[in-house]
Structure formats: structure tokens, C-alpha cells
Design an enzyme around this catalytic site. Structure first.
Site, PDB file in Angstrom:
ATOM      1  N   ASP A 152       9.595   2.927   1.651  1.00 31.62           N
ATOM      2  CA  ASP A 152       8.417   3.729   1.980  1.00 31.62           C
ATOM      3  C   ASP A 152       8.178   3.590   3.483  1.00 31.62           C
ATOM      4  O   ASP A 152       7.585   2.619   3.945  1.00 31.62           O
ATOM      5  CB  ASP A 152       7.212   3.243   1.172  1.00 31.62           C
ATOM      6  CG  ASP A 152       5.938   4.030   1.511  1.00 31.62           C
ATOM      7  OD1 ASP A 152       5.958   4.800   2.495  1.00 31.62           O
ATOM      8  OD2 ASP A 152       4.937   3.854   0.800  1.00 31.62           O
ATOM      9  N   LYS A 184       2.983  11.141   7.047  1.00 32.07           N
ATOM     10  CA  LYS A 184       2.199  10.965   8.273  1.00 32.07           C
ATOM     11  C   LYS A 184       2.743  11.708   9.491  1.00 32.07           C
ATOM     12  O   LYS A 184       2.486  12.883   9.658  1.00 32.07           O
ATOM     13  CB  LYS A 184       2.031   9.479   8.578  1.00 32.07           C
ATOM     14  CG  LYS A 184       1.181   8.749   7.525  1.00 32.07           C
ATOM     15  CD  LYS A 184       0.748   7.400   8.009  1.00 32.07           C
ATOM     16  CE  LYS A 184       0.177   6.523   6.892  1.00 32.07           C
ATOM     17  NZ  LYS A 184      -1.195   6.830   6.543  1.00 32.07           N
ATOM     18  N   PHE A 215       0.865  -1.181   0.000  1.00 36.00           N
ATOM     19  CA  PHE A 215       0.000   0.000   0.000  1.00 36.00           C
ATOM     20  C   PHE A 215       0.901   1.231   0.000  1.00 36.00           C
ATOM     21  O   PHE A 215       1.601   1.500   0.962  1.00 36.00           O
ATOM     22  CB  PHE A 215      -0.950   0.058   1.198  1.00 36.00           C
ATOM     23  CG  PHE A 215      -1.909   1.222   1.076  1.00 36.00           C
ATOM     24  CD1 PHE A 215      -3.110   1.086   0.393  1.00 36.00           C
ATOM     25  CD2 PHE A 215      -1.584   2.464   1.583  1.00 36.00           C
ATOM     26  CE1 PHE A 215      -3.967   2.169   0.216  1.00 36.00           C
ATOM     27  CE2 PHE A 215      -2.438   3.558   1.422  1.00 36.00           C
ATOM     28  CZ  PHE A 215      -3.632   3.408   0.736  1.00 36.00           C
TER      29      PHE A 215
HETATM   30  C1  LIG Z   1       3.290   2.938   3.538  1.00 34.90           C
HETATM   31  C2  LIG Z   1       2.369   4.014   3.062  1.00 34.90           C
HETATM   32  N1  LIG Z   1       2.728   4.764   2.017  1.00 34.90           N
HETATM   33  C3  LIG Z   1       1.946   5.759   1.566  1.00 34.90           C
HETATM   34  C4  LIG Z   1       0.731   6.027   2.156  1.00 34.90           C
HETATM   35  C5  LIG Z   1      -0.137   7.119   1.611  1.00 34.90           C
HETATM   36  O1  LIG Z   1      -0.179   8.212   2.455  1.00 34.90           O
HETATM   37  P1  LIG Z   1      -1.317   9.325   2.295  1.00 34.90           P
HETATM   38  O2  LIG Z   1      -2.600   8.709   2.757  1.00 34.90           O
HETATM   39  O3  LIG Z   1      -0.856  10.458   3.170  1.00 34.90           O
HETATM   40  O4  LIG Z   1      -1.350   9.702   0.855  1.00 34.90           O
HETATM   41  C6  LIG Z   1       0.318   5.263   3.253  1.00 34.90           C
HETATM   42  C7  LIG Z   1      -0.974   5.527   3.896  1.00 34.90           C
HETATM   43  O5  LIG Z   1      -1.503   4.763   4.655  1.00 34.90           O
HETATM   44  C8  LIG Z   1       1.147   4.230   3.720  1.00 34.90           C
HETATM   45  O6  LIG Z   1       0.808   3.458   4.752  1.00 34.90           O
END
Ligand SMILES: Cc1ncc(COP(=O)(O)O)c(C=O)c1O
Length: 401
Positions: free
Chosen positions: A226, A255, A141
Site C-alpha cells: 500500500d 493520493k 492504516f
Molecule cells: C497508506 C494509506 N492507505 C490508504 C489510505 C486511504 O486513502 P483515502 O483517504 O484516499 O481513502 C491512506 C490515507 O491516509 C493511507 O495513508
């Protein structure tokens, strides 16, 4: 009709139904606690999917935001502002890297990392035009944009959004052999979550991240971690990659970087990688704005103390021990986690993640289900041990223990 019902009904009538929230309407929050419009209190064991690592209404962060609100909030990148240099320098330092490319949301930062890796591939590695490939993991994700869902393996996240962006190869998460086989001379990056959060807090087999580091180094491929959800203290370290002594080429952060106040994300890497950009080739009106930088600078200062990582490690050990004991009762099939972050799979016959989340809500605890039988537990790192234990008592009660 209660205030709660009226507000939910109005929200349902006038907002797209992209979420299925628990039927609680929050009015205020403080630390690890939220209060709804009827005055009921709830222990927050989700922490905005780790965006609230430092708790609701954290005084240091609120004061930093307030002070900046009175000075200047937005300049756009058309002009310099006086918080930008400190933000980039200190974030790069926290990551042990050299350069920062600030964005706003996690998805934007991952998109930015994809663009960075492709540009690096063409300009530095010498990949032929339009041939760049990025290797990603199943069950990933990374966000909701068209390109990011193009390599999602979740049909719900992906259906009806084609045509999809090409250039990605999906391999099973945790499988080094498959990853090694997928890497070719046109591969510019391997993009992974060091722990897969949305998939249910899936921790890869020991040695996986170190092996990914080895393969990517050998093949001149960027290792893009990520850490939007796993980073910034959640796992007991600043970065989840640290658990395997791994330093990737690129960190993607989001986040908690915005302290639960403003969206702040960033791609952090070396000059050799982020140095590929020239003016006009990428950007964002809000990325790196003064308010975002002021809040993030305070977040960075808090992380520098190591206090939150230590707390997450200690409380996390306790949390995982207590949850692990549930696995012995037959009501929980599996518990995974690292630091103050856990995925709990309920045993067959003991309810779906959603049902358990609703029962916990009735007892004053908020968690979030994911994928059928799983609930995720990610309390703010400021939670007290007593509150955490009380939350665990409620979980035991809901499971009939
Ligand atoms: C690992 C990871 N990358 C990217 C994102 C995307 O972040 P955003 O919701 O701020 O776009 C998330 C969101 O849960 C995430 O868990």
C-alpha cells in the site's frame, strides 16, 4: 465574531464531527503556501497527507485539468475514452508492471486489492472457497471502509462498526518471524505499508521488506504494497519499496496520483493477477474517468523525469538531519523518516502533537499531529529549501530553542 470563527461555527453546526481540524480556514493556496480567509499566510508542511506532492496549484497539472475539462470529463466505463489507454499503459510502465485497475480514493483501491487477492487466491492459487486469509500489520492504516477498519488496531477507527469482516490476521509490523508464522496454505496476500504513515511515519527495520518479499515468494502469496501515502516521490524514490530493492506483486496507489486536484487511485499488478477479473465483477462509475486520467498522466510524466524524487531525497536528507539535531536537545524523543517525510515524537513535558501543531499554526506553519506526542511533517516536494528552513525555525521556536 471573525470570519474564521463564523465559518468554523457554521461548519461545526452542519457537518459530522469526524475530524478535529486546526482552527484555520484556507481560502487560496500556491506551491507550499496557503492563505486563510483573513489574508494570513501559512507554510503547508502536511501537503494533504502527501496528496499534494507537487504543490498547490501546480501549473502543469492545472493546465492538464483545464484542457481536459473543456473536452470530456466523464464517460463511465460503459464506453471507452481517449485518455484511458495512455493512463493504464503509462502507469503500468512507471510501476514496471502490466495492468491497472483504476479507482478513486485510497480506501477503494485497498478494498480492490483485497478483492483482487481473494479472487486470485480462489481462481489461481486454489484456496478452498471462503478460506482466503490476508496477513496485515498492527498499527496499519489502509482507509475507512468497513472491511479495512475490521483489521485496524486503532480502537478509535474501529469501535462501534462491527460486525467486522473476517479473513485477516494481524502481526506486529517489522516482525518477520511473526509474519512467517502467520502465513499458511490459505494465505493469499500480505498487505503492508512499506512505511506506516498514519502510525507516525514508522520505518520498518532494514531488511524487513526484502524478507517479506522472500516469504511471500516462497509461499506463493501476493505481496501487496500500500503505497498510497509513501509512493510517488515522497521518500526520494518513486516507491518506498525501492529503498530495499523490492518489487511487490501489487502496488496500491492514490493520493498524489490525482495531483491534489481529483481523487485518483489504482491497483497495479501483473496480467496473472489482475487478469482474474471478468466484466461485471468489479467497477466504479468514476474510476478511470477522463479528467482523472488526464491529471494522472501529467503526474506520471512529472515522475518519469525523476526530478521530484531527487528533490525529495536531497531536501529530505536536510530535513532529517535538522530534525535529528532536535533529538539531541531533549525536547524531541525520536525522529523517524525517509525522504521528505518525518514523524517527530515530542519528549514528555514538551506538549502533545496537537498543542505543538496549534503553536506552529500561530507562527504560520501547518502540520498535523498523530497519536499523542507525534507530529508529521510532509511538505510538498516543490518547497524551497529557504521555506523549509523557515518552517524548521518556527518548530525550534515553539520548542523553546
Ligand atoms: C497508506 C494509506 N492507505 C490508504 C489510505 C486511504 O486513502 P483515502 O483517504 O484516499 O481513502 C491512506 C490515507 O491516509 C493511507 O495513508
Amino acid at each position: 465574531m471573525s470570519t474564521t470563527e463564523a465559518l468554523i461555527s457554521a461548519a461545526d453546526a452542519h457537518s459530522a464531527h469526524t475530524y478535529h481540524p486546526l482552527p484555520v480556514v484556507v481560502a487560496t493556496a500556491d506551491g507550499a503556501w496557503m492563505t486563510d480567509v483573513e489574508g494570513r499566510r501559512y507554510l503547508d508542511l502536511l501537503a494533504g497527507y502527501s496528496a499534494l506532492n507537487f504543490g498547490h496549484g501546480n501549473r502543469r497539472l492545472i493546465e492538464a485539468a483545464k484542457a481536459q475539462l473543456e473536452r470530456v470529463t466523464l464517460t463511465s466505463r460503459a464506453f471507452h475514452h481517449d485518455r484511458f489507454a495512455a493512463f493504464c499503459t503509462q502507469l503500468a510502465e512507471l510501476c514496471g508492471m502490466e495492468m491497472v485497475l483504476p479507482m478513486n480514493t485510497g480506501a477503494e483501491a485497498v478494498e480492490t486489492a483485497v478483492k483482487t487477492a481473494r479472487k486470485w487466491g480462489y481462481r489461481v492459487k486454489g484456496v478452498p472457497a471462503e478460506m482466503a486469509k490476508i496477513v496485515v500489520a498492527g498499527n496499519n492504516f489502509h482507509g475507512r471502509t468497513t472491511t479495512l477498519i475490521s483489521f485496524s488496531t486503532d480502537p478509535e477507527a474501529r469501535a462501534d462498526y462491527g460486525p467486522y469482516t473476517p479473513g485477516f490476521e494481524i502481526v506486529p509490523y517489522g516482525d518477520v518471524t511473526a509474519l512467517r508464522a502467520a502465513v499458511s496454505e490459505n494465505t493469499v496476500a500480505v498487505l503492508l505499508e512499506p512505511i506506516q504513515g498514519e502510525a507516525g511515519v514508522l520505518v520498518p527495520p532494514a531488511g524487513y521488506l526484502a524478507a517479506v518479499r522472500e516469504v511471500t515468494r516462497e509461499r506463493n502469496v501476493l505481496f501487496v504494497a500500500d503505497e498510497v501515502q509513501s509512493g510517488l516521490g515522497r521518500t526520494g524514490r518513486t516507491f518506498a519499496c525501492e529503498h530495499e530493492g523490492v518489487v511487490p506483486d501489487v502496488y496500491v496507489l492514490g493520493k498524489a496520483l490525482g495531483g491534489g486536484i481529483v481523487p485518483v487511485s489504482a491497483v497495479v499488478s501483473s496480467e496473472a493477477v489482475l487478469g482474474v477479473f471478468r466484466p461485471g465483477e468489479h467497477g466504479s462509475t468514476f474510476g478511470g474517468n477522463p479528467l482523472a486520467c488526464a491529471v494522472a498522466l501529467e503526474v506520471i510524466a512529472m515522475l518519469r523525469s525523476g526530478e521530484f524524487q531527487e528533490r525529495a531525497a536531497q531536501l529530505g536528507e536536510h530535513l532529517l538531519r535538522e530534525l535529528g539535531a532536535l533529538a539531541g536537545t531533549g525536547r524531541v524523543a525520536e525522529v523517524r523518516g525517509r525522504g521528505l517525510w518525518a514523524g517527530v515524537d515530542l519528549a514528555r513535558g514538551y506538549g502533545t502533537g496537537r498543542e505543538i501543531s496549534e503553536k506552529l499554526m500561530d507562527r504560520g506553519v501547518l502540520v498535523k499531529d498523530t497519536h499523542g506526542p507525534t507530529i508529521r511533517i510532509a511538505p510538498p516536494l516543490v518547497i524551497s529549501r529557504e521555506d523549509l528552513d523557515w518552517g524548521l525555525d518556527q518548530l525550534r521556536a515553539v520548542l523553546g530553542l
